[in-house]
Design a protein around this motif. Structure first.
Motif: not given
Length: 83
Positions: A15-16, A21, A24-26, A41, A43-44, A79, A82
């Motif tokens: 997690i950042s 960011d 957010q999870m990476f 991640n 997506k972005s 996903k 989480t």
């Protein structure tokens, strides 16, 4: 499970903690040196364009044994983690 920042390795779910960011999870894709890693991640930040991030700005929240080879599988793994 919170690991020391020096223990961050490829495949870890993080997690950042800082930056735009934050929260957010990476997944760590490459360890550049002692201070920096590349994260994505799916997506972005796709695997083709990972973000350079200082290890001290990350917290490990999980481990994976393998690195995903596609953006879709990376998104699916994050996903699943989480839930």
């Amino acid at each position: 499970m919170v690991k020391a920042r020096s223990d961050i390795k490829v495949g870890d779910i993080v997690i950042s903690l800082a930056g735009h960011d934050a929260g957010q999870m990476f997944v760590v894709t490459v360890e550049v040196n002692e201070q920096f890693v590349l994260i994505a991640n799916g997506k972005s930040r796709p695997l083709e364009n990972p973000k350079l991030k200082r290890k001290r700005h990350l917290r490990v929240v999980g481990e994976t044994s393998t690195l995903d080879s596609t953006n879709a599988s990376l998104v699916k793994r994050l996903k699943k983690f989480t839930k």
